[in-house]
Scaffold this motif. Structure first.
Motif, mmCIF file in Angstrom:
data_model
loop_
_atom_site.group_PDB
_atom_site.id
_atom_site.type_symbol
_atom_site.label_atom_id
_atom_site.label_comp_id
_atom_site.label_asym_id
_atom_site.label_seq_id
_atom_site.Cartn_x
_atom_site.Cartn_y
_atom_site.Cartn_z
ATOM 1 N N LEU A 13 5.386 -8.300 -8.046
ATOM 2 C CA LEU A 13 4.254 -7.544 -6.779
ATOM 3 C C LEU A 13 3.682 -6.507 -7.492
ATOM 4 O O LEU A 13 2.993 -6.302 -7.722
ATOM 5 N N TYR A 14 5.151 -5.992 -7.703
ATOM 6 C CA TYR A 14 5.143 -4.343 -8.493
ATOM 7 C C TYR A 14 4.947 -3.894 -9.724
ATOM 8 O O TYR A 14 4.816 -2.705 -10.278
ATOM 9 N N ILE A 15 5.909 -4.987 -10.538
ATOM 10 C CA ILE A 15 6.072 -4.890 -11.668
ATOM 11 C C ILE A 15 5.562 -5.629 -13.329
ATOM 12 O O ILE A 15 5.297 -6.761 -12.772
ATOM 13 N N SER A 16 4.134 -4.702 -13.832
ATOM 14 C CA SER A 16 3.452 -5.457 -14.165
ATOM 15 C C SER A 16 3.704 -5.448 -15.757
ATOM 16 O O SER A 16 3.128 -5.666 -17.184
ATOM 17 N N ASP A 17 5.052 -4.125 -16.159
ATOM 18 C CA ASP A 17 4.845 -3.934 -17.413
ATOM 19 C C ASP A 17 6.048 -4.825 -17.815
ATOM 20 O O ASP A 17 6.412 -5.003 -17.340
ATOM 21 N N HIS A 18 5.800 -5.871 -18.885
ATOM 22 C CA HIS A 18 6.852 -6.742 -20.033
ATOM 23 C C HIS A 18 8.690 -6.067 -20.293
ATOM 24 O O HIS A 18 9.075 -7.112 -19.443
ATOM 25 N N LEU A 63 0.990 -1.404 0.279
ATOM 26 C CA LEU A 63 0.230 -0.191 -0.031
ATOM 27 C C LEU A 63 1.328 1.062 -0.108
ATOM 28 O O LEU A 63 0.452 2.119 -0.444
ATOM 29 N N LEU A 64 1.762 1.349 0.873
ATOM 30 C CA LEU A 64 2.808 2.675 0.985
ATOM 31 C C LEU A 64 3.408 2.275 -0.993
ATOM 32 O O LEU A 64 3.311 3.306 -1.195
ATOM 33 N N ILE A 65 3.796 1.985 -1.602
ATOM 34 C CA ILE A 65 4.496 2.153 -2.972
ATOM 35 C C ILE A 65 3.744 1.950 -3.456
ATOM 36 O O ILE A 65 4.114 3.089 -4.491
ATOM 37 N N LYS A 66 2.278 2.340 -3.831
ATOM 38 C CA LYS A 66 1.423 2.506 -4.151
ATOM 39 C C LYS A 66 0.951 3.361 -3.925
ATOM 40 O O LYS A 66 0.828 4.398 -5.070
ATOM 41 N N ALA A 67 1.213 4.241 -2.637
ATOM 42 C CA ALA A 67 0.533 5.073 -1.951
ATOM 43 C C ALA A 67 1.656 6.627 -3.346
ATOM 44 O O ALA A 67 1.892 7.952 -3.578
ATOM 45 N N LEU A 68 3.099 5.880 -2.976
ATOM 46 C CA LEU A 68 4.269 6.691 -3.186
ATOM 47 C C LEU A 68 4.308 6.963 -4.806
ATOM 48 O O LEU A 68 5.331 7.453 -5.212
ATOM 49 N N GLY A 69 3.409 6.385 -5.849
ATOM 50 C CA GLY A 69 3.502 5.698 -6.986
ATOM 51 C C GLY A 69 5.254 5.696 -7.391
ATOM 52 O O GLY A 69 4.994 5.746 -9.171
ATOM 53 N N LEU A 70 5.277 4.276 -7.324
ATOM 54 C CA LEU A 70 6.158 3.730 -7.490
ATOM 55 C C LEU A 70 6.022 2.948 -8.466
ATOM 56 O O LEU A 70 7.118 1.542 -9.430
ATOM 57 N N MET A 71 4.559 2.145 -8.332
ATOM 58 C CA MET A 71 4.544 0.986 -9.457
ATOM 59 C C MET A 71 5.065 0.643 -11.154
ATOM 60 O O MET A 71 4.673 2.085 -11.319
ATOM 61 N N ASP A 72 4.771 -0.543 -10.545
ATOM 62 C CA ASP A 72 5.577 -0.483 -12.088
ATOM 63 C C ASP A 72 6.747 1.146 -12.720
ATOM 64 O O ASP A 72 6.367 0.920 -13.655
#
Length: 294
Positions: free
Chosen positions: A216-221, A130-139
């Protein structure tokens, strides 16, 4: 030396050498097996049993593996993560270790206790996500570097090494007008090559082998790391990925999925193994001095 030993000492040395030799053989066998399997031909790779040397030498598995652009993308991402992550981690931990190595630091015991507390308690997986997502670091590639930037245990090893450096060097530098930043960069860091090389090896291996955070955090191929690509081939056994590699070129001598898996394993293992000899001479000294100084 052996002539001065008693019979019991010679027997102990013999048993010790035999035990270490067996341990080395047990540790080396998986590596040798995978290497031999990756270089074996299609027919020989299908034969069950131990592979101690390549049978019917063939580089077809490596050719088919490199024929897929995915492995170059994944390897580039892993190299970026390892190099940038290791450099930034060493710098960040040095910035934390240097002030804590000074006994005149105000409230030094409090800061030390507060930092040690993080070694035993953490927020857990869900709060971290949740912290990573809130910081905008996803993907983002930085999500693989920033959360792992600081290791408390490793920082204390660096702090102990810094404490072993004579304080007179810093005092003379201050008399010449040097501030703390200049002392750290021009005196402490150059004198700390053993511990910096040791920490660099630990951090680089951790970054190179890491895959769970990318899962967990990377979805971009195009941001997939090498270990995640390796996991898809070996653990998940995705037939579509295997067929994509095997159909890149045509021919009768198609490698088996096992030889391709072995080839990818070697590709993922060899780079980090090559780095170790360059840091080995600093490794033991860095560990001993950094861990004994209290």
């Amino acid at each position: 030396m052996l002539s001065k030993m008693t019979v019991g000492e010679r027997l102990f040395q013999l048993v010790l050498v035999a035990f270490i030799s067996l341990m080395c053989a047990a540790m080396m066998y998986p590596f040798i097996h995978v290497l031999a399997l990756s270089l074996s031909s299609y027919e020989e790779s299908l034969r069950p049993g131990i592979h101690l040397y390549p049978r019917g030498w063939s580089l077809d598995a490596y050719k088919r593996t490199f024929a897929s652009g995915d492995i170059f993308i994944a390897m580039g991402n892993s190299v970026f993560r390892t190099v940038v992550g290791t450099a930034l981690s060493i710098f960040a931990m040095a910035l934390g270790a240097y002030p804590l190595s000074k006994k005149y630091l105000p409230h030094r015991a409090f800061y030390t206790t507060f930092i040690v507390f993080t070694m035993f308690f953490s927020g857990g997986l869900i709060p971290s996500y949740l912290l990573i997502k809130a910081l905008g670091l996803m993907d983002s590639r930085w999500v693989l570097i920033i959360p792992t930037l600081f290791s408390t245990f490793t920082m204390f090893i660096m702090r102990n090494f810094f404490m072993s450096i004579p304080a007179e060097l810093e005092e003379s530098a201050r008399m010449d007008g040097a501030n703390d930043v200049r002392i750290l960069l021009t005196i402490i860091m150059p004198l700390s090559k053993p511990i910096l090389a040791t920490v660099a090896l630990w951090t680089a291996v951790a970054h190179w082998n890491a895959w769970f955070d990318a899962l967990l955090y990377i979805s971009d191929h195009y941001k997939m790391v090498l270990q995640l690509y390796l996991r898809k081939l070996i653990i998940e056994n995705q037939e579509q990925a295997m067929q994509t590699i095997m159909l890149q070129t045509t021919g009768d001598s198609r490698p088996t999925p096992e030889t391709i898996k072995a080839a990818v394993l070697m590709i993922a293992t060899v780079p980090i193994v090559i780095v170790y000899p360059f840091l080995q001479k600093y490794f033991v000294k860095g560990i001993m001095v950094g861990s004994l100084k209290g």
